[in-house]
Design a protein around this motif. Sequence first.
Motif, PDB file in Angstrom:
ATOM      1  N   GLY A  10       0.834  -1.162   0.125  1.00  0.00           N
ATOM      2  CA  GLY A  10       0.153  -0.024  -0.168  1.00  0.00           C
ATOM      3  C   GLY A  10       0.759   1.377  -0.110  1.00  0.00           C
ATOM      4  O   GLY A  10       2.195   1.127   0.657  1.00  0.00           O
ATOM      5  N   PRO A  11       0.251   2.553  -0.209  1.00  0.00           N
ATOM      6  CA  PRO A  11       1.128   3.637  -0.472  1.00  0.00           C
ATOM      7  C   PRO A  11       1.374   4.187   0.987  1.00  0.00           C
ATOM      8  O   PRO A  11       0.652   3.887   1.912  1.00  0.00           O
ATOM      9  N   GLY A  12       2.624   4.747   1.113  1.00  0.00           N
ATOM     10  CA  GLY A  12       3.196   4.911   2.360  1.00  0.00           C
ATOM     11  C   GLY A  12       3.593   4.077   3.327  1.00  0.00           C
ATOM     12  O   GLY A  12       3.567   4.250   4.549  1.00  0.00           O
ATOM     13  N   ARG A  13       3.597   2.608   2.838  1.00  0.00           N
ATOM     14  CA  ARG A  13       3.799   1.507   3.834  1.00  0.00           C
ATOM     15  C   ARG A  13       5.292   0.783   3.556  1.00  0.00           C
ATOM     16  O   ARG A  13       5.329  -0.515   4.209  1.00  0.00           O
ATOM     17  N   GLU A  14       6.010   1.473   2.959  1.00  0.00           N
ATOM     18  CA  GLU A  14       7.463   0.706   2.733  1.00  0.00           C
ATOM     19  C   GLU A  14       8.180   0.757   3.893  1.00  0.00           C
ATOM     20  O   GLU A  14       8.779  -0.333   4.173  1.00  0.00           O
ATOM     21  N   PHE A  15       8.056   1.591   4.658  1.00  0.00           N
ATOM     22  CA  PHE A  15       8.752   1.627   6.133  1.00  0.00           C
ATOM     23  C   PHE A  15       7.699   1.149   7.262  1.00  0.00           C
ATOM     24  O   PHE A  15       7.057   1.920   7.768  1.00  0.00           O
ATOM     25  N   ARG A  16       8.128   0.117   7.694  1.00  0.00           N
ATOM     26  CA  ARG A  16       7.342  -0.250   9.144  1.00  0.00           C
ATOM     27  C   ARG A  16       8.188  -0.422  10.496  1.00  0.00           C
ATOM     28  O   ARG A  16       9.278  -1.101  10.091  1.00  0.00           O
ATOM     29  N   HIS A  17       7.748   0.078  11.442  1.00  0.00           N
ATOM     30  CA  HIS A  17       8.495  -0.215  12.574  1.00  0.00           C
ATOM     31  C   HIS A  17       7.880  -1.467  13.098  1.00  0.00           C
ATOM     32  O   HIS A  17       6.858  -1.656  13.353  1.00  0.00           O
ATOM     33  N   ARG A  18       8.971  -2.325  13.452  1.00  0.00           N
ATOM     34  CA  ARG A  18       8.691  -3.478  14.234  1.00  0.00           C
ATOM     35  C   ARG A  18       8.718  -3.314  15.635  1.00  0.00           C
ATOM     36  O   ARG A  18       9.550  -2.942  15.975  1.00  0.00           O
ATOM     37  N   VAL A  19       7.496  -3.646  16.315  1.00  0.00           N
ATOM     38  CA  VAL A  19       7.369  -3.539  17.804  1.00  0.00           C
ATOM     39  C   VAL A  19       7.140  -5.147  18.319  1.00  0.00           C
ATOM     40  O   VAL A  19       6.364  -5.897  17.594  1.00  0.00           O
ATOM     41  N   ARG A  20       7.372  -4.842  19.611  1.00  0.00           N
ATOM     42  CA  ARG A  20       6.864  -6.318  20.209  1.00  0.00           C
ATOM     43  C   ARG A  20       5.494  -6.528  20.512  1.00  0.00           C
ATOM     44  O   ARG A  20       4.452  -7.235  20.042  1.00  0.00           O
ATOM     45  N   THR A  21       4.721  -5.035  20.974  1.00  0.00           N
ATOM     46  CA  THR A  21       3.208  -5.050  21.467  1.00  0.00           C
ATOM     47  C   THR A  21       2.825  -3.762  21.224  1.00  0.00           C
ATOM     48  O   THR A  21       3.622  -2.684  21.358  1.00  0.00           O
ATOM     49  N   LEU A  22       1.680  -3.567  20.877  1.00  0.00           N
ATOM     50  CA  LEU A  22       0.864  -2.044  20.764  1.00  0.00           C
ATOM     51  C   LEU A  22      -0.035  -2.244  21.693  1.00  0.00           C
ATOM     52  O   LEU A  22      -0.896  -3.372  21.709  1.00  0.00           O
ATOM     53  N   PHE A  23      -0.569  -1.219  22.344  1.00  0.00           N
ATOM     54  CA  PHE A  23      -1.708  -1.149  23.157  1.00  0.00           C
ATOM     55  C   PHE A  23      -2.391   0.240  22.778  1.00  0.00           C
ATOM     56  O   PHE A  23      -1.981   1.192  22.761  1.00  0.00           O
ATOM     57  N   LEU A  24      -3.839   0.030  22.495  1.00  0.00           N
ATOM     58  CA  LEU A  24      -4.628   0.999  21.691  1.00  0.00           C
ATOM     59  C   LEU A  24      -5.888   1.016  22.431  1.00  0.00           C
ATOM     60  O   LEU A  24      -6.657  -0.050  22.809  1.00  0.00           O
ATOM     61  N   SER A  25      -6.401   2.222  22.805  1.00  0.00           N
ATOM     62  CA  SER A  25      -7.678   2.301  23.593  1.00  0.00           C
ATOM     63  C   SER A  25      -8.499   3.524  23.123  1.00  0.00           C
ATOM     64  O   SER A  25      -7.913   4.545  22.505  1.00  0.00           O
ATOM     65  N   ASP A  26      -9.668   3.472  23.427  1.00  0.00           N
ATOM     66  CA  ASP A  26     -10.803   4.753  23.380  1.00  0.00           C
ATOM     67  C   ASP A  26     -10.520   5.411  21.805  1.00  0.00           C
ATOM     68  O   ASP A  26     -10.438   6.508  21.648  1.00  0.00           O
ATOM     69  N   GLU A  49       3.951  -7.893  17.090  1.00  0.00           N
ATOM     70  CA  GLU A  49       3.656  -9.566  17.348  1.00  0.00           C
ATOM     71  C   GLU A  49       2.330  -9.600  18.284  1.00  0.00           C
ATOM     72  O   GLU A  49       1.474 -10.492  17.975  1.00  0.00           O
ATOM     73  N   THR A  50       1.811  -8.601  19.172  1.00  0.00           N
ATOM     74  CA  THR A  50       0.628  -8.505  19.656  1.00  0.00           C
ATOM     75  C   THR A  50       0.017  -7.226  19.874  1.00  0.00           C
ATOM     76  O   THR A  50       0.945  -6.306  19.852  1.00  0.00           O
ATOM     77  N   ILE A  51      -1.384  -7.119  19.606  1.00  0.00           N
ATOM     78  CA  ILE A  51      -2.135  -5.919  19.844  1.00  0.00           C
ATOM     79  C   ILE A  51      -3.195  -5.997  20.842  1.00  0.00           C
ATOM     80  O   ILE A  51      -3.870  -7.110  20.648  1.00  0.00           O
ATOM     81  N   TYR A  52      -3.010  -5.229  21.626  1.00  0.00           N
ATOM     82  CA  TYR A  52      -4.015  -5.191  22.656  1.00  0.00           C
ATOM     83  C   TYR A  52      -5.085  -4.002  22.511  1.00  0.00           C
ATOM     84  O   TYR A  52      -4.542  -2.927  22.156  1.00  0.00           O
ATOM     85  N   LEU A  53      -6.439  -4.412  22.190  1.00  0.00           N
ATOM     86  CA  LEU A  53      -7.398  -3.423  22.100  1.00  0.00           C
ATOM     87  C   LEU A  53      -8.004  -3.199  23.660  1.00  0.00           C
ATOM     88  O   LEU A  53      -8.656  -3.988  24.121  1.00  0.00           O
TER      89      LEU A  53
END
Length: 275
Positions: A10-26, A49-53
Motif C-alpha cells: 500500500g502507499p506509504g507503507r514501505e517503512f514499518r516499525h517492528r515492535v513487540r506489542t501495541l496497546f490501543l484504547s478509546d 507481535e501482539t495488539i491489545y485493544l
Amino acid sequence: MRIDQRHSGGPGREFRHRVRTLFLSDVHLGTRASKSDRLVDFLRHHDAETIYLVGDIIDGWRLRCRWHWPQAYTDLIDELFSAAQNGSRIVYVPGNHDAFLRDYPGTHFAGIEVTDSTVHVAADGRRYVVVHGDHFDKTAHVSHSVAAIGARLNAGFFALSDSWNRLRIALGLSNWSLSQWARLQVKQSIDYLGAFERDIAALAAEHRADGVICGHVHHAAMHERLGLLYINCGDWLESCTAVVERFDGTFEIKSWPAVSGVTCSRAPFGELQEA
C-alpha cells in the motif's frame, strides 16, 4: 527499535516499525470525533507481535443513538483483520462503551481473543495487568440514559473543540485541545485522575504485577509514582496516542502523526512466577 524496510502492498507503507506489542484504547468508532483515519495510518507503519485493544474501540452507546460508520472505520477493521491474518495476536479487552462484548469471552472472528482483563508478560519478564479501567471510575456507574446524555454532550464538546482548533490553525497558531483542557480542569478539581490511578494500581498490586496498562480516562500517561508502572494509552479522539512495547521490554507512548516519546527503562531482575 528495529525498522523493517519491506513493501507491504500500500502507499506509504514501505517503512514499518517492528515492535513487540501495541496497546490501543478509546477509539470510539461511531462518534464523529474519532480519528480512526490516523489510527489506520499508524497501523500501516507498525508491525506488532501482539495488539491489545484496551476498550472503547467501538462506541456502542453512540451507535444506538445514531448510526455513523464512514469508510475509515471499515479500513480500520480491515487493518486489524489483516494484522491477525499475518500472524499478530489480537486481544480485545472491552470497556464500558463496548461492554456488550464482555458477554462473549473467548476466541472469535479472525482469531481475536476477547477477555475482561488479562496479564501481559513483557519481554523482560515483568507482568502488567491490562484492563480498560471503567470499573475503577465511580462516575461511570450511572444509568445508561444518563450516560447517553453525557455522551451526546461530550460529542458536542469535541465538535466545538475541533472548530476551535481549525480557527487556531487558520490564524497560524498551534493545536490546542479545548475539550481536553476542560475535562482535566473538572477531573483534577475532584482528584478524579488521582483516585482512578490509585484504585487501578491497587488491582495490579493484588495480582502481584509490576504495573498496569489501561485506558478509559483519555489521558495518556506513564509514571511510577504509585510504586509500580502505571501506563494509560490515551485516546484516538484528540491525543491520538498508542503505547508501544519494544523488544527489550521498555515502553513508549507514541502520538500520531507527530511523534513524542515517553520512555521508561528498567534494570532487569530475576524471573517472575505467574500468580
